[in-house]
Design a protein around this motif. Structure first.
Motif, short mmCIF file in Angstrom:
data_model
loop_
_atom_site.label_atom_id
_atom_site.label_comp_id
_atom_site.label_asym_id
_atom_site.label_seq_id
_atom_site.Cartn_x
_atom_site.Cartn_y
_atom_site.Cartn_z
N LEU A 528 -10.61 -2.45 -2.21
CA LEU A 528 -9.97 -1.14 -1.47
C LEU A 528 -10.73 -0.35 -1.25
CD1 LEU A 528 -6.91 -1.17 -4.10
CD2 LEU A 528 -7.07 -2.37 -2.02
N ASP A 534 -3.71 7.98 -0.40
CA ASP A 534 -2.97 7.52 0.72
C ASP A 534 -1.84 6.35 0.24
OD1 ASP A 534 -1.97 5.83 2.99
OD2 ASP A 534 -3.77 6.87 4.07
N LYS A 535 -0.72 6.37 0.88
CA LYS A 535 0.37 5.69 0.36
C LYS A 535 0.06 4.20 0.73
CE LYS A 535 3.63 6.41 4.12
NZ LYS A 535 4.97 6.90 4.61
N ASN A 536 -0.60 3.94 1.80
CA ASN A 536 -0.91 2.72 2.20
C ASN A 536 -2.51 2.08 1.74
OD1 ASN A 536 1.47 2.55 3.93
ND2 ASN A 536 0.33 3.96 5.48
N PHE A 537 -3.03 2.84 0.81
CA PHE A 537 -4.08 2.53 0.07
C PHE A 537 -4.04 1.00 -0.38
CE2 PHE A 537 -7.20 2.35 -3.55
CZ PHE A 537 -8.27 2.82 -2.97
N PRO A 539 -2.21 -2.45 -0.02
CA PRO A 539 -1.54 -3.32 0.93
C PRO A 539 -0.20 -3.57 0.39
CG PRO A 539 -3.75 -4.00 0.73
CD PRO A 539 -3.69 -2.99 -0.25
N ASP A 540 0.79 -3.88 1.23
CA ASP A 540 2.19 -4.16 0.82
C ASP A 540 2.12 -5.75 0.70
OD1 ASP A 540 3.17 -1.68 0.64
OD2 ASP A 540 3.60 -1.74 2.89
N THR A 541 1.35 -6.12 -0.58
CA THR A 541 1.51 -7.51 -0.98
C THR A 541 2.04 -7.67 -2.35
OG1 THR A 541 -0.94 -7.23 -1.51
CG2 THR A 541 -0.44 -8.05 0.68
N TYR A 546 -6.91 -6.71 -6.44
CA TYR A 546 -7.74 -6.02 -5.78
C TYR A 546 -8.68 -5.14 -6.64
CZ TYR A 546 -4.36 -6.52 -1.92
OH TYR A 546 -3.42 -7.22 -0.99
N LYS A 588 2.27 -2.15 -6.76
CA LYS A 588 3.13 -2.81 -5.72
C LYS A 588 3.10 -4.31 -6.02
CE LYS A 588 2.14 0.17 -1.73
NZ LYS A 588 1.62 0.35 -0.36
#
Length: 620
Positions: A528, A534-537, A539-541, A546, A588
């Motif tokens: 990473l 950042d909310k996208n730091f 990933p949406d997986t 990571y 997530k």
């Protein structure tokens, strides 16, 4: 002619009877508005509605009952620096001084005996306390007398739900009650208002004037008795509920909670002879919730539970008797955090003396709820402490285990910090290492911070779960308030699954755990980068591993980690939950591994061209 005479005579009789009724009402009213010391019965500010209520009540009584009626004389006081409530000249609440706790104080009194059944403080200046106030007031049985007094400030976070509950109790002033107003209120739940007054704050920088309210209240002629079926449990319940209030369904007349709790047996129970010590003070409402949770967990044994109370208080002892567990009280020593540390040390000593053959003890606190598999968790992990001397403790708590940051109920970690909040203490370590050097009363140290010191811990580690097996619900104490509870504990995750089979237990030993870490780092091919806030730091997986490499120069450099913890909304008051400068958690539904470089030995996995994430410590 005769008819006229009869009409005149009838008119005279009616007039005489009417005059007698008026004189009777006058006589009762005067008597009921007269204090024993001759002072005026009503203080300024008592609403006429409450006067009318008292007169009506008096009229409804016969002359015979008037002579036998008993009354309760109550005085309430509210100001910036003091809140007090006296009953029959005796202080049942007296809080004074600039440093004493602010908030809304509530005293609950038995309407038949005049005995105090509960007294509570709610710091409704802070978020969260108003909800607790609302729950408490809803739990009180109808008919009880309630007395309120504010010290300092109690309106800033007094939300609409709590205000509505107070309105239902009859408050007429609540709509006008605002910042730094003083306030006193005497009422009966489901009955009359006896009096209410307040002092209006003239501006934001000043407090309302001190307010005194004196009321004389008739005691009920009979106790309210619930129609519970005759049994030993009913007798125990009746005795407790006649003396104490605020326990809701425990004392409910229609559908009371069962007192005798039958827990499921464990198929394999390696902690069936291990005593449980609950460290307590005078917070019986917390003890009630904690005990019910503990005794409901599979494998619980009430005969092995002992509650250690710091001081001599009747209500928590009555609570232990209710649930058939032992209670030990002792004289407090020291002050503030030092007092808590002395309480823990004395409790550990006494617990092991009560159970001289026990090699371990499970340590809890009164404001902890436990998971259904609490004893199963310790049954599966206790063997690790026998085979691995590098293990300091086994804890049921994960400092980083929030609803959004933990996921696997079977997963275990090793961490260098001692979490507490439900943990396994080894007798040998306490007797040989800790007890001889336990902090003395003149040291105002936190016992758990002391146990985390390197010289005490000696490079040993604690075993913890990914998903905690305890939940901290107490929002009032020496080191906690409603805001702190809401910010750092409310969103912690508690396992709700029964009989979870833990995985890789044997791999939690010192050398085997290193194999797990290396296996994970070899699988983690994605690193990473960028701003952790950042909310996208991440990933949406789902199901990925990571890594993120952060700046950490030496053992005491936690500046970047604290920034990362704040970004991810984890515990950020000090560094916890790490193993050799490596942190593990979930975001997530992905495993996140944070490595502090160059301090961690795992920095060898960092690609040479990967830039470390660095967050500067905020300037004060």
């Amino acid at each position: 002619m005769i008819a006229r005479i009869w009409k005149v005579l009838l008119g005279i009789v009616v007039s005489v009877l009417l005059l007698m009724d008026v004189m009777f009402v006058y006589d009762l009213t005067v008597n009921h508005m007269r204090l024993e010391d001759g002072d005026a019965y009503l203080q300024s500010g008592i609403k006429k509605t409450s006067i009318t209520g008292r007169v009506v009540n008096a009229i409804l009584q016969s002359k015979e009952s008037q002579h036998n009626q008993k009354f309760l004389h109550v005085k309430l006081f509210s100001s910036k620096e003091k809140a007090s409530i006296t009953i029959e000249g005796k202080n049942v609440l007296h809080v004074t001084g600039k440093d004493e706790a602010r908030g809304m104080y509530v005293v609950v009194v038995n309407q038949a005996t005049g005995a105090v059944m509960a007294d509570r403080r709610f710091d409704t200046y802070m978020p969260g306390a108003a909800d607790q106030l609302d729950i408490f007031l809803e739990s009180i049985m109808n008919g009880r007398y309630l007395f309120f007094a504010i010290k300092d400030e109690a309106t800033f976070s007094l939300n609409e739900n709590a205000r509505e509950t107070l309105r239902k109790l009859g408050s007429h002033i609540l709509e006008s009650l605002h910042w730094r107003d003083t306030w006193v209120f005497a009422t009966q739940k489901g009955g009359d208002v006896f009096g209410e007054d307040y002092g209006k704050s003239p501006n934001l920088g000043e407090w309302g004037a001190p307010i005194t309210l004196a009321v004389t209240i008739p005691l009920a002629s009979e106790q309210l008795v619930c129609d519970w079926p005759d049994s030993d449990e009913t007798q125990i319940r009746r005795d407790f509920c006649s003396r104490y209030e605020g326990y809701g369904q425990l004392c409910d007349c229609s559908h009371p909670l069962r007192i005798k709790i039958r827990s499921e047996a464990l198929p394999i129970n390696n902690v069936q002879n291990i005593p449980v010590g609950i460290i307590a003070s005078n917070r019986p409402q917390y003890l009630f919730k904690g005990l019910r949770s503990l005794l409901s967990a599979a494998g619980a044994n009430a005969s092995l539970v002992t509650v250690f109370i710091d001081g001599f208080y009747q209500e928590p002892v009555a609570m232990t008797s209710l649930y058939g567990v032992k209670a030990v009280q002792h004289e407090p020593s020291s002050q503030k955090n030092g007092r808590i540390t002395q309480h823990y040390g004395a409790s550990f000593r006494k617990l092991f003396s009560l159970y001289p053959d026990a090699p371990y003890a499970i340590i809890l606190e009164e404001d902890l709820e436990v998971s259904p598999d609490f004893f199963s968790y310790f049954s599966q992990t206790i063997g690790l402490m026998d085979k691995d001397n590098s293990i300091y403790c086994v804890s049921a708590w994960n400092d980083l285990g929030y609803e959004h940051s933990c996921e696997d109920t079977q997963l275990l970690y090793r961490v260098e910090t001692m979490p507490g909040l439900g943990w396994l203490l080894k007798r040998k370590m306490f007797v040989e290492e800790l007890e001889p050097i336990w902090p003395t009363p003149d040291k105002l140290w936190d016992w758990d911070m002391w146990m985390r010191v390197d010289g005490i811990r000696k490079e040993r580690e604690c075993i913890i779960p990914d998903v905690s097996r305890t939940y901290h619900f107490g929002n009032s104490g020496t080191n906690v308030n409603p805001y702190f509870q809401d910010a750092y504990f409310t969103k912690h995750k508690l396992n709700k699954q029964p009989m979870v089979q833990l995985k890789d237990i044997d791999r939690m030993t010192k050398d085997n755990y290193e194999e797990i870490i290396h296996e994970l780092l070899k699988k983690a091919t994605t690193h990473l980068k960028g701003d952790p806030c950042d909310k996208n730091f991440v990933p949406d997986t789902k199901g990925k591993i990571y890594t993120m490499y952060i700046s950490k120069n030496g053992q005491t450099d936690y500046d970047t980690w604290m920034g990362v913890a704040k970004c991810f909304k984890l515990w950020d008051l000090d560094a916890r939950g790490f193993h050799k400068s490596l942190w593990r958690f979930w975001i997530k539904s992905n495993q996140i591994i944070v490595i502090g470089c160059p301090d961690s030995p795992y920095c060898t996995y960092k690609p040479d061209d990967l830039q470390l994430i660095k967050i500067e410590k905020p300037k004060k």
